[in-house]
Design an enzyme around this catalytic site. Structure first.
Site, mmCIF file in Angstrom:
data_model
loop_
_atom_site.group_PDB
_atom_site.id
_atom_site.type_symbol
_atom_site.label_atom_id
_atom_site.label_comp_id
_atom_site.label_asym_id
_atom_site.label_seq_id
_atom_site.Cartn_x
_atom_site.Cartn_y
_atom_site.Cartn_z
ATOM 1 N N ARG A 119 0.876 -1.188 0.000
ATOM 2 C CA ARG A 119 0.000 0.000 0.000
ATOM 3 C C ARG A 119 0.898 1.218 0.000
ATOM 4 O O ARG A 119 1.722 1.393 0.900
ATOM 5 C CB ARG A 119 -0.919 -0.009 1.227
ATOM 6 C CG ARG A 119 -1.662 1.295 1.408
ATOM 7 C CD ARG A 119 -2.755 1.227 2.447
ATOM 8 N NE ARG A 119 -3.904 0.484 1.971
ATOM 9 C CZ ARG A 119 -5.118 0.531 2.530
ATOM 10 N NH1 ARG A 119 -5.321 1.286 3.595
ATOM 11 N NH2 ARG A 119 -6.108 -0.167 2.046
ATOM 12 N N HIS A 146 -7.544 0.843 -6.243
ATOM 13 C CA HIS A 146 -7.708 -0.066 -5.097
ATOM 14 C C HIS A 146 -8.307 -1.372 -5.643
ATOM 15 O O HIS A 146 -9.463 -1.709 -5.395
ATOM 16 C CB HIS A 146 -8.624 0.567 -4.049
ATOM 17 C CG HIS A 146 -8.532 -0.049 -2.688
ATOM 18 N ND1 HIS A 146 -7.708 -1.123 -2.396
ATOM 19 C CD2 HIS A 146 -9.172 0.236 -1.523
ATOM 20 C CE1 HIS A 146 -7.842 -1.450 -1.122
ATOM 21 N NE2 HIS A 146 -8.717 -0.644 -0.571
ATOM 22 N N GLN A 149 -10.083 -4.059 -3.378
ATOM 23 C CA GLN A 149 -11.394 -3.646 -2.885
ATOM 24 C C GLN A 149 -12.486 -3.974 -3.901
ATOM 25 O O GLN A 149 -13.564 -4.475 -3.546
ATOM 26 C CB GLN A 149 -11.375 -2.138 -2.606
ATOM 27 C CG GLN A 149 -12.684 -1.585 -2.087
ATOM 28 C CD GLN A 149 -13.017 -2.085 -0.689
ATOM 29 O OE1 GLN A 149 -12.192 -2.033 0.208
ATOM 30 N NE2 GLN A 149 -14.232 -2.584 -0.510
ATOM 31 N N ASP A 241 -17.774 6.486 -1.010
ATOM 32 C CA ASP A 241 -16.497 6.417 -0.292
ATOM 33 C C ASP A 241 -16.268 7.793 0.338
ATOM 34 O O ASP A 241 -17.009 8.748 0.054
ATOM 35 C CB ASP A 241 -15.371 6.061 -1.278
ATOM 36 C CG ASP A 241 -14.012 5.899 -0.598
ATOM 37 O OD1 ASP A 241 -13.986 5.704 0.644
ATOM 38 O OD2 ASP A 241 -12.971 5.975 -1.287
ATOM 39 N N CYS A 281 -16.582 1.055 1.000
ATOM 40 C CA CYS A 281 -15.351 0.283 1.242
ATOM 41 C C CYS A 281 -14.929 0.345 2.700
ATOM 42 O O CYS A 281 -14.200 -0.523 3.165
ATOM 43 C CB CYS A 281 -14.243 0.793 0.339
ATOM 44 S SG CYS A 281 -13.865 2.538 0.594
ATOM 45 N N ARG A 309 -13.429 -9.056 1.785
ATOM 46 C CA ARG A 309 -12.026 -8.732 1.537
ATOM 47 C C ARG A 309 -11.155 -9.949 1.836
ATOM 48 O O ARG A 309 -10.187 -10.223 1.134
ATOM 49 C CB ARG A 309 -11.567 -7.539 2.405
ATOM 50 C CG ARG A 309 -12.244 -6.219 2.130
ATOM 51 C CD ARG A 309 -11.936 -5.709 0.733
ATOM 52 N NE ARG A 309 -10.510 -5.656 0.456
ATOM 53 C CZ ARG A 309 -9.701 -4.648 0.804
ATOM 54 N NH1 ARG A 309 -10.191 -3.581 1.408
ATOM 55 N NH2 ARG A 309 -8.408 -4.667 0.515
HETATM 56 N N1 CP Z 1 -11.354 -0.562 2.592
HETATM 57 C C1 CP Z 1 -10.065 -0.559 2.965
HETATM 58 O O1 CP Z 1 -9.154 -0.726 2.162
HETATM 59 O O2 CP Z 1 -9.890 -0.384 4.304
HETATM 60 P P1 CP Z 1 -8.496 -0.229 5.075
HETATM 61 O O3 CP Z 1 -7.950 1.129 4.717
HETATM 62 O O4 CP Z 1 -8.847 -0.373 6.505
HETATM 63 O O5 CP Z 1 -7.560 -1.315 4.592
HETATM 64 N N1 NVA Z 2 -10.396 6.492 -0.873
HETATM 65 C C1 NVA Z 2 -9.970 6.031 0.432
HETATM 66 C C2 NVA Z 2 -10.097 4.544 0.532
HETATM 67 C C3 NVA Z 2 -9.695 3.954 1.846
HETATM 68 C C4 NVA Z 2 -9.817 2.471 1.868
HETATM 69 C C5 NVA Z 2 -8.543 6.465 0.688
HETATM 70 O O1 NVA Z 2 -7.703 6.334 -0.216
HETATM 71 O O2 NVA Z 2 -8.255 6.934 1.782
#
Ligand code: CP
Ligand code: NVA
Length: 331
Positions: A119, A146, A149, A241, A281, A309
């Site tokens: 990430r 993502h 997701q 989101d 998400c 997930r």
């Molecule tokens: N939805 C998602 O990716 O959550 P986290 O940021 O907790 O991994």
């Molecule tokens: N769009 C959000 C998703 C988190 C899972 C972010 O990038 O923070």
């Protein structure tokens, strides 16, 4: 030129890397591969014990440059389910945090583990890193995508309302990383997706063009509008989101102003199909992008979505590491 390497030349992607199969964007999958991952995930959820030790002794390196609850825990749990050993690596504890080039880290980890979940911020950096890895690299979220997701999202839609092709999906809010992967996934699955975003917060135009191209082949469609009611009317699923993603905190006030009118309320949900579901998400900000009565109401499938997930992460790890996308060797 002599055969000696030029010491000042930049490192080139590792030749073996061309054969490693990564999961960096949804659009890197064919519709058939996307469907196979969902099928594997469904089978893993139905009969978890059949997949115990399907990747015995495998090792997963997990690098997280941003916070995470779902992605981190689902990868760690999925790896354990498959008989693998997950290693959570904090960037501030790695040499990468002191300036070791990511491409060196990719080549070193490739000699020691079987897959890497990362990430980070930049998708370009992720793609460059993967080009040096000889093992699967999985995008655990970047600023632009993502992809993990999106698999859980469409698995949840399928569980709740049946086959995906021809179904209508509405996304209300920011044209961000989650929206990008969702629209690519919807196009692959032959769905009709309509995104309602404020002006200036639309998804990337090149990415939308690519998804539209794909949707033409699968019988789906991708539409961008600026009025939430238009996106939600008759939809089978409504998705939102956060308005301010990780890394955008300095824009928060401007975003809160821009997104007024893009809140998913019970009144908005009433415009959707009678059995429509609500997805997010997570993490969610109740009172911002979604009202409490929706996320805690009859439409909400967000906890199933979060659980999924786990199963989709397990499917991705299994397919990429073993190359067995049909699940013939286990299950
Ligand atoms: N939805 C998602 O990716 O959550 P986290 O940021 O907790 O991994
Ligand atoms: N769009 C959000 C998703 C988190 C899972 C972010 O990038 O923070």
């Amino acid at each position: 030129m002599s055969g000696l390497a030029d010491p000042s030349a930049p490192a080139l992607p590792t030749p073996d890397a061309a054969t490693a199969r990564h999961y960096l964007t949804v659009s890197s999958l064919t519709p058939d591969e996307f469907a196979r991952l969902l099928s594997l995930a469904r089978r893993m959820k139905r009969e978890p014990s059949a997949w115990r030790d399907a990747v015995p002794g495998g090792k997963l390196a997990m690098l997280f440059d941003k916070p995470s609850t779902r992605t981190r825990v689902s990868f760690e749990a999925a790896a354990v389910n498959l008989g693998m050993h997950p290693m959570m690596l904090r960037p501030d504890e790695l040499q990468i945090g002191r300036g070791e080039p990511p491409q060196d880290t990719a080549r070193v980890l490739s000699r020691m583990v079987d897959a890497i979940a990362w990430r980070t911020f930049s998708q370009a950096k992720m793609e460059s890193f993967a080009s040096f890895a000889t093992i699967p690299v999985i995008n655990a979220l970047t600023d632009e995508h993502h992809p993990c997701q999106a698999l859980a999202d469409l698995m949840t839609v399928e569980e709740s309302i049946g086959s995906l092709a021809g179904r209508r999906l509405a996304y209300v809010g920011d044209g961000n990383n989650v929206a990008h992967s969702l629209l690519e996934a919807a196009a692959l699955a032959g769905m009709h997706i309509v995104l309602a975003t404020p002006a200036g917060y639309e998804p990337d135009t090149g990415l939308v063009a690519g998804a539209r191209e794909r949707a033409r082949e699968t019988g789906g469609s991708v539409e961008i509008v600026h009025v939430p009611n238009e996106a939600v009317a008759g939809a089978d699923a409504v998705y939102t989101d956060v308005w301010t993603s990780m890394g955008e905190e300095s824009e928060r006030e401007a975003r809160v102003r821009a997104f007024q009118g893009y809140v998913v309320t019970p009144k908005l949900m009433e415009l959707a199909a009678p059995d429509a579901i609500f997805l997010h998400c997570l993490p969610a900000h109740r009172g911002e992008e979604v009202e409490e009565a929706v996320i805690e109401g009859r439409w909400s499938r967000v906890w199933d979505e979060a659980e999924n997930r786990l199963w989709t992460e397990e499917a991705v790890l299994y397919a990429l590491i073993t190359g067995d996308w049909r699940g013939d060797r286990a299950g």
